[in-house]
Design an enzyme around this catalytic site. Structure first.
Site, PDB file in Angstrom:
ATOM      1  N   ASP A  37      42.343  48.818  46.408  1.00 14.49           N
ATOM      2  CA  ASP A  37      40.933  48.548  46.720  1.00 14.49           C
ATOM      3  C   ASP A  37      40.225  49.885  46.841  1.00 14.49           C
ATOM      4  OD1 ASP A  37      39.618  45.697  47.982  1.00 14.49           O
ATOM      5  OD2 ASP A  37      38.454  47.516  48.312  1.00 14.49           O
ATOM      6  N   TYR A 156      25.996  40.337  35.866  1.00 17.82           N
ATOM      7  CA  TYR A 156      27.197  39.606  36.295  1.00 17.82           C
ATOM      8  C   TYR A 156      27.622  38.610  35.205  1.00 17.82           C
ATOM      9  CZ  TYR A 156      30.410  37.172  39.475  1.00 17.82           C
ATOM     10  OH  TYR A 156      31.528  36.620  40.064  1.00 17.82           O
ATOM     11  N   LYS A 160      31.082  38.842  33.048  1.00 24.42           N
ATOM     12  CA  LYS A 160      32.117  37.804  33.145  1.00 24.42           C
ATOM     13  C   LYS A 160      32.366  37.142  31.785  1.00 24.42           C
ATOM     14  CE  LYS A 160      33.136  38.318  37.544  1.00 24.42           C
ATOM     15  NZ  LYS A 160      34.405  38.913  37.952  1.00 24.42           N
ATOM     16  N   ILE A 189      33.107  30.527  45.839  1.00 25.71           N
ATOM     17  CA  ILE A 189      34.187  30.562  46.824  1.00 25.71           C
ATOM     18  C   ILE A 189      33.690  31.244  48.099  1.00 25.71           C
ATOM     19  CG2 ILE A 189      36.583  31.318  47.214  1.00 25.71           C
ATOM     20  CD1 ILE A 189      36.217  29.458  44.744  1.00 25.71           C
ATOM     21  N   THR A 191      33.771  33.683  50.358  1.00 23.90           N
ATOM     22  CA  THR A 191      34.330  35.018  50.611  1.00 23.90           C
ATOM     23  C   THR A 191      33.180  35.923  51.048  1.00 23.90           C
ATOM     24  OG1 THR A 191      33.884  35.964  48.442  1.00 23.90           O
ATOM     25  CG2 THR A 191      35.937  34.703  48.653  1.00 23.90           C
TER      26      THR A 191
HETATM   27  N1  NAD Z   1      33.345  34.476  45.692  1.00 19.89           N
HETATM   28  C1  NAD Z   1      32.958  33.805  44.630  1.00 19.89           C
HETATM   29  O1  NAD Z   1      32.195  32.835  44.721  1.00 19.89           O
HETATM   30  C2  NAD Z   1      33.450  34.185  43.253  1.00 19.89           C
HETATM   31  C3  NAD Z   1      33.231  33.278  42.197  1.00 19.89           C
HETATM   32  C4  NAD Z   1      33.675  33.600  40.919  1.00 19.89           C
HETATM   33  C5  NAD Z   1      34.306  34.813  40.695  1.00 19.89           C
HETATM   34  N2  NAD Z   1      34.500  35.673  41.721  1.00 19.89           N
HETATM   35  C6  NAD Z   1      35.146  36.945  41.409  1.00 19.89           C
HETATM   36  O2  NAD Z   1      36.310  37.105  42.180  1.00 19.89           O
HETATM   37  C7  NAD Z   1      36.546  38.495  42.393  1.00 19.89           C
HETATM   38  C8  NAD Z   1      36.766  38.744  43.867  1.00 19.89           C
HETATM   39  O3  NAD Z   1      35.598  38.357  44.569  1.00 19.89           O
HETATM   40  P1  NAD Z   1      35.581  38.000  46.116  1.00 19.89           P
HETATM   41  O4  NAD Z   1      34.664  36.845  46.266  1.00 19.89           O
HETATM   42  O5  NAD Z   1      36.953  37.933  46.652  1.00 19.89           O
HETATM   43  O6  NAD Z   1      34.784  39.292  46.661  1.00 19.89           O
HETATM   44  P2  NAD Z   1      34.967  40.185  47.979  1.00 19.89           P
HETATM   45  O7  NAD Z   1      33.696  40.946  48.091  1.00 19.89           O
HETATM   46  O8  NAD Z   1      35.445  39.365  49.127  1.00 19.89           O
HETATM   47  O9  NAD Z   1      36.171  41.175  47.571  1.00 19.89           O
HETATM   48  C9  NAD Z   1      36.035  42.086  46.512  1.00 19.89           C
HETATM   49  C10 NAD Z   1      36.884  43.313  46.814  1.00 19.89           C
HETATM   50  O10 NAD Z   1      36.735  44.218  45.703  1.00 19.89           O
HETATM   51  C11 NAD Z   1      36.605  45.527  46.233  1.00 19.89           C
HETATM   52  N3  NAD Z   1      35.876  46.369  45.291  1.00 19.89           N
HETATM   53  C12 NAD Z   1      34.545  46.384  45.025  1.00 19.89           C
HETATM   54  N4  NAD Z   1      34.269  47.319  44.115  1.00 19.89           N
HETATM   55  C13 NAD Z   1      35.442  47.911  43.787  1.00 19.89           C
HETATM   56  C14 NAD Z   1      35.801  48.943  42.899  1.00 19.89           C
HETATM   57  N5  NAD Z   1      34.892  49.593  42.162  1.00 19.89           N
HETATM   58  N6  NAD Z   1      37.110  49.284  42.803  1.00 19.89           N
HETATM   59  C15 NAD Z   1      38.041  48.657  43.557  1.00 19.89           C
HETATM   60  N7  NAD Z   1      37.758  47.676  44.419  1.00 19.89           N
HETATM   61  C16 NAD Z   1      36.472  47.317  44.538  1.00 19.89           C
HETATM   62  C17 NAD Z   1      35.859  45.362  47.549  1.00 19.89           C
HETATM   63  O11 NAD Z   1      36.051  46.469  48.421  1.00 19.89           O
HETATM   64  C18 NAD Z   1      36.458  44.070  48.082  1.00 19.89           C
HETATM   65  O12 NAD Z   1      37.589  44.328  48.892  1.00 19.89           O
HETATM   66  C19 NAD Z   1      35.356  39.234  41.792  1.00 19.89           C
HETATM   67  O13 NAD Z   1      35.690  39.678  40.492  1.00 19.89           O
HETATM   68  C20 NAD Z   1      34.287  38.156  41.725  1.00 19.89           C
HETATM   69  O14 NAD Z   1      33.336  38.398  40.716  1.00 19.89           O
HETATM   70  C21 NAD Z   1      34.091  35.393  43.003  1.00 19.89           C
END
Ligand code: NAD
Length: 250
Positions: A37, A156, A160, A189, A191
């Protein structure tokens, strides 16, 4: 035997949300997990929790938008654990919300840098290591917004969609060399990515977009990632799997 026994896995963005749930699930299934991370404190906390529960993990700080960090991440993983079999290119951000005609250029560059170039850099350095290990599985975190558009998130959505295409092309190149590459498309999700940026009212609006009547949990995505990572998905490559509470069926 656990499904990931003797496997070495990298999970990016593993300090929070979906990546954290994936790291815990992988460790519980016997994998040696590199928790990566940009946030050192969160990453180390995940490692501490895994180790407390009897798992094997260590933290490597990497900014996935930098090619050199992805190179170092793979090199340090192989130096520490001797191989690489699984990687989850999960790190991602939401970016600003604005119409395309007004979208801040810096936000475009940042989102594309992390959410799309970051996945490419990951593949670029992980694939040679997987080939040396005799093959493995890569899972790239896409989104429902890798299949359909939405207003006010041009970077975004573009990133994606790019991840889904990149996944297919790379999967074709390595399908006969024992590397499977797939993408996963979560619906919305619960988060920090959502919770830190949206009001309770906006979250309620998102619930209505999911026929299942609620938002997803990070663990519900981790279950799919775990299956794709394991040999149970041995005939699965080059595809996109949604876990979206019915979002895309409408
Ligand atoms: N939460 C949702 O609704 C959702 C839906 C579809 C897709 N996603 C995708 O799932 C993935 C995880 O999302 P999440 O909801 O768990 O988000 P989150 O914000 O809870 O966690 C993301 C993590 O990525 C880290 N991060 C950010 N930029 C970074 C970088 N440049 N290098 C390394 N680490 C980095 C952050 O510090 C964080 O710990 C993402 O790719 C997001 O686009 C999330």
């Amino acid at each position: 035997m656990k499904s990931l026994e003797n496997k070495v896995a990298i999970v990016t963005g593993a300090g929070s949300g979906i990546g954290k749930a994936v790291a815990f699930s992988f460790a519980a299934e016997g994998a040696k997990v590199v928790v990566s991370d940009i946030n050192e404190e969160h990453g180390n906390a995940v490692v501490a929790e895994i180790v407390k529960n009897g798992g094997d993990a260590f933290f490597i700080k990497a900014d996935t938008s930098k090619a050199v960090d992805n190179d170092n991440l793979v090199k340090q993983t192989v130096a520490h654990y001797g191989a690489l079999h699984i990687s989850v290119n999960n790190a991602g951000i939401g970016g600003e919300a604005a119409p395309t005609g007004e979208y801040p250029i810096e936000s475009w560059e940042k989102v594309i840098g992390i959410n799309l170039s970051g996945v490419f850099y990951g593949l670029r350095y992980q694939i040679p290591a997987l080939l040396k290990s005799g093959g493995g599985s890569i899972i790239n975190m896409a989104s429902i917004l890798g299949q359909v558009g939405t207003k006010f998130s041009p970077a975004y959505v573009a990133a994606k969609h790019g991840v889904v295409g990149l996944t297919k092309s790379a999967a074709l190149e390595y399908a006969d060399q024992k590397i499977r590459i797939n993408s996963v498309g979560p619906g919305y999700i619960k988060t920090p990515l959502l919770e830190e940026h949206l009001s309770a009212e906006q979250m309620e609006g998102l619930v209505k977009l999911h026929p299942i009547g609620r938002l997803g949990e990070a663990q519900e995505i981790a279950e799919l990632v775990l299956w794709l990572a394991s040999d149970k998905a041995s005939f699965v490559t080059g595809t996109y799997y949604a876990a979206d509470g019915g979002y895309l069926a409408q």
